[in-house]
Each structure stands twice: as C-alpha cells, then as structure tokens.
Design a protein around this motif. Structure first.
Motif, PDB file in Angstrom:
ATOM      1  N   TYR A  12     -35.801 -28.803  46.141  1.00 26.75           N
ATOM      2  CA  TYR A  12     -36.794 -27.834  46.634  1.00 26.75           C
ATOM      3  C   TYR A  12     -37.234 -26.888  45.523  1.00 26.75           C
ATOM      4  CZ  TYR A  12     -38.668 -23.771  49.071  1.00 26.75           C
ATOM      5  OH  TYR A  12     -39.471 -22.729  49.466  1.00 26.75           O
TER       6      TYR A  12
ATOM      7  N   GLU B 135     -40.773 -26.069  43.623  1.00 19.41           N
ATOM      8  CA  GLU B 135     -41.312 -24.719  43.471  1.00 19.41           C
ATOM      9  C   GLU B 135     -41.685 -24.429  42.018  1.00 19.41           C
ATOM     10  OE1 GLU B 135     -42.502 -20.936  44.791  1.00 19.41           O
ATOM     11  OE2 GLU B 135     -41.970 -22.755  45.914  1.00 19.41           O
TER      12      GLU B 135
ATOM     13  N   PHE C 189     -41.478 -31.802  47.444  1.00 18.13           N
ATOM     14  CA  PHE C 189     -41.393 -31.239  48.796  1.00 18.13           C
ATOM     15  C   PHE C 189     -41.359 -32.358  49.844  1.00 18.13           C
ATOM     16  CE2 PHE C 189     -43.615 -27.389  46.856  1.00 18.13           C
ATOM     17  CZ  PHE C 189     -42.424 -26.702  46.719  1.00 18.13           C
TER      18      PHE C 189
ATOM     19  N   VAL D 202     -37.813 -33.682  50.031  1.00 15.98           N
ATOM     20  CA  VAL D 202     -36.896 -32.824  50.777  1.00 15.98           C
ATOM     21  C   VAL D 202     -37.119 -32.968  52.279  1.00 15.98           C
ATOM     22  CG1 VAL D 202     -36.199 -30.441  51.206  1.00 15.98           C
ATOM     23  CG2 VAL D 202     -36.698 -31.177  48.896  1.00 15.98           C
ATOM     24  N   SER D 203     -38.399 -32.974  52.715  1.00 17.06           N
ATOM     25  CA  SER D 203     -38.699 -33.001  54.149  1.00 17.06           C
ATOM     26  C   SER D 203     -38.437 -34.363  54.786  1.00 17.06           C
ATOM     27  CB  SER D 203     -40.159 -32.599  54.378  1.00 17.06           C
ATOM     28  OG  SER D 203     -41.041 -33.500  53.721  1.00 17.06           O
TER      29      SER D 203
ATOM     30  N   GLN E   7     -33.450 -26.450  53.814  1.00 22.22           N
ATOM     31  CA  GLN E   7     -34.699 -26.262  53.081  1.00 22.22           C
ATOM     32  C   GLN E   7     -35.840 -27.130  53.611  1.00 22.22           C
ATOM     33  OE1 GLN E   7     -31.774 -27.059  51.599  1.00 22.22           O
ATOM     34  NE2 GLN E   7     -31.202 -25.033  50.837  1.00 22.22           N
TER      35      GLN E   7
ATOM     36  N   ALA F 125     -39.775 -26.709  52.858  1.00 19.27           N
ATOM     37  CA  ALA F 125     -40.360 -27.744  52.002  1.00 19.27           C
ATOM     38  C   ALA F 125     -41.610 -28.337  52.644  1.00 19.27           C
ATOM     39  CB  ALA F 125     -39.328 -28.833  51.724  1.00 19.27           C
TER      40      ALA F 125
ATOM     41  N   LYS G  25     -44.425 -25.886  52.172  1.00 19.32           N
ATOM     42  CA  LYS G  25     -44.943 -25.931  50.810  1.00 19.32           C
ATOM     43  C   LYS G  25     -45.683 -27.246  50.551  1.00 19.32           C
ATOM     44  CE  LYS G  25     -43.416 -21.941  49.496  1.00 19.32           C
ATOM     45  NZ  LYS G  25     -42.390 -21.793  48.464  1.00 19.32           N
TER      46      LYS G  25
END
Length: 320
Positions: free
Chosen positions: A235, A239, A254, A257-258, A266, A270, A273
């Motif tokens: 994550y 960023e 991102f 992560v998702s 997170q 994520a 974002k």
C-alpha cells in the motif's frame, strides 16, 4: 402473464359484486394494476443498472491487468539491462590482469614500451631503467585504474605521479582516488529483520522522501514476501508512486492490495486510492465503478474511507 391473471380476477370479482360496491372494487383493481406496472418497470431499471456496473467492472479489471503486464515487462527489461552490464573489478585485485587487451597500447606502456604512440620520458628517447623494472600496475591503486575505464572525464587530484608515462589529461597519483559521493543504496541496507526493514522504509514516507521509500519498500517485499507486513508495504509503495504522479504504477499496487490482500486492514483505503488513481489517468467511468464497488465490497469501512469515497465521486463527477 401474471398481470393479466390478476386483472381478470379483479374484473370478475367486480362483476360479481352487486350494487354500490362494484364501482369501488373496479377502482381498487385498476390501482393495483398501476402499482404492479410501476414495480415491474423499477425491477427492469435496477437489473439494467446492475448489468452495466458488472460490465464496467470487467472492463476495469481487464484494463488494469494490461497495465500490470506492461509494468512487469518493463521491470524485466530493466533487470535484464542491469544484469548485462560488466561487473567491476574486485577490490584488491589488478584490473589490468582481468582486461589485458583493453587500451593496452595507450594506458599500459610498461608491457609494450617500444610500440609507436607509447608515452616517452621527457628529454630522452628511451624509457628509464627504473621505470622499466618497476611495474606500474603495483604502484597504482585499483581505484585509479577503474576511474580511467569507467569515468574517462575525471582527472585524479595531485601531481605526485610519473608525469612522463601518462597522457597529460591523466596524471596518476600515489594515493587512492576518492570515490565520488553517491546516495546510499537503500536496497543494500537490509538487516534481515522484517520489522526493522519495514520501519526503515516507512520512515522515508514520513519524511516525504518517496524515491528512497520506493527502493526500501521494494527491497522489503522481495526479502520478506510472506511477512504479515507485505500488504501494508505494498500500500505504501503505491502511495509513494501516487505522490509523484506516477498514477499507472500506483493503480497497479493499489489493485494488488484490494484483490490479493482483500482481508487486510489496508484493502478499503487501497480501493479508494485505486479510484483516485484511475480518475487521474482519465479513466473516469472505471474510477466511478471502483468507488461504487467499494461500498458493496467493504460495507463496514471506516467513516474516513466513506467520506473519501464521497469526495472522489464528486471529483470524478460520478452519477448519483
């Protein structure tokens, strides 16, 4: 079909009722049919919206998959270019022995003192005996030779070397040439402790040094791929890209992560974002679909995430 049966039943009931009740029953039946028509229209509209969102979500996943493949291909090319570069000579060894054929006629006159073009001592036509007996390779540190090969524009400091045996622009010295100042490599500072490596990389995020943070977080993920801190490191890697307007790489991290770490803490942030990165890339429809999907996929998201979703939907001008 169901509407016709209900209408026929209502009309039959109205016809069987005598007197003043027939008008009231007929009115109730007509109201019932109107409400039924409205419910059917609303059901069709809802089904159409669901199909549209599913189609946009599939397009979004396909586009991001292509982004990821393209980035991985570029990373492989970059790794291949670095691995194909010639390795530097180890410290303490004689670089001239490892590369005996490289510019020996111009920069190694002791091995070929009689060849045309070899530098000669000033004021004489033959090299002095002291120079011929003492090999220059043992008096010049390896760092000076490496500077001749890799940094041809750098002139070593000092005037204590044998000026008559070298070209005017390359006056060797008796001391080692100091290495040029370079930024410390974050990838080489791994301690082996996953928590310590993560904290060291995250400190660059707090200091807004996003390039160093990228290097540290990548090294952490490569060194500790199964650690519980990998979702958080991924994550913050995204960023670090987002803060430098590298929205394509940010969207890739991102999305990872998702999807790969959907149960991590997170994941909702994520996905938020991810929508912001897609909107920055100009993919407004995909961004709106992602933000709408966030509310369904993470119904228990925090208040700050929900407020962020509303803010990004307004920024992307998503339909209500």
């Amino acid at each position: 079909m169901l509407r016709r049966l209900l209408l026929a039943t209502a009309l039959c009931a109205a016809s069987l009722v005598p007197g003043g009740f027939s008008g009231a029953r007929a009115q109730d039946a007509s109201d019932f049919v109107v409400r039924l028509n409205r419910l059917e229209n609303q059901s069709r509209q809802t089904a159409g919206q669901i199909e549209t969102l599913q189609h946009e979500n599939r397009q979004l996943k396909e586009q991001l998959r292509k982004f990821q493949e393209d980035v991985e291909f570029r990373l492989q090319e970059a790794k291949g270019g670095r691995s194909g570069a010639p390795a530097a000579s180890p410290s303490g060894t004689n670089p001239g022995a490892a590369k005996p054929q490289k510019r020996s006629d111009a920069f190694d006159p002791d091995q070929n003192p009689g060849r045309p073009g070899a530098p000669m001592q000033l004021g004489t036509t033959t090299p002095s005996s002291a120079v011929a007996e003492a090999p220059r390779a043992h008096s010049v540190p390896p760092t000076v030779v490496e500077a001749d090969d890799e940094e041809p524009g750098l002139t070593p400091p000092g005037l204590g070397g044998p000026v008559d045996l070298s070209p005017p622009a390359r006056v060797p010295t008796t001391g080692a040439l100091p290495n040029p100042a370079r930024a410390p490599s974050v990838a080489a500072t791994g301690s082996g402790d996953a928590r310590a490596d993560y904290e060291a990389a995250y400190a660059y995020i707090l200091q807004r040094q996003y390039e160093q943070a990228e290097m540290g977080l990548r090294q952490f993920i490569q060194s500790h791929p199964r650690d519980a801190l990998v979702p958080s490191a991924t994550y913050w890697l995204g960023e670090s890209y987002l803060q430098r307007n590298r929205n394509r790489e940010a969207a890739e991290q991102f999305l990872k992560v998702s999807t790969d770490y959907a149960r991590s803490a997170q994941a909702p942030d994520a996905m938020l974002k991810l929508g912001a990165s897609l909107n920055a890339l100009g993919a407004r429809e995909q961004a709106c679909a992602t933000l709408a999907e966030l509310e369904r996929k993470f119904p228990s998201a925090s208040t700050s995430v929900r407020q962020g979703v509303a803010r990004e939907q307004k920024r992307a001008r998503c339909a209500a």
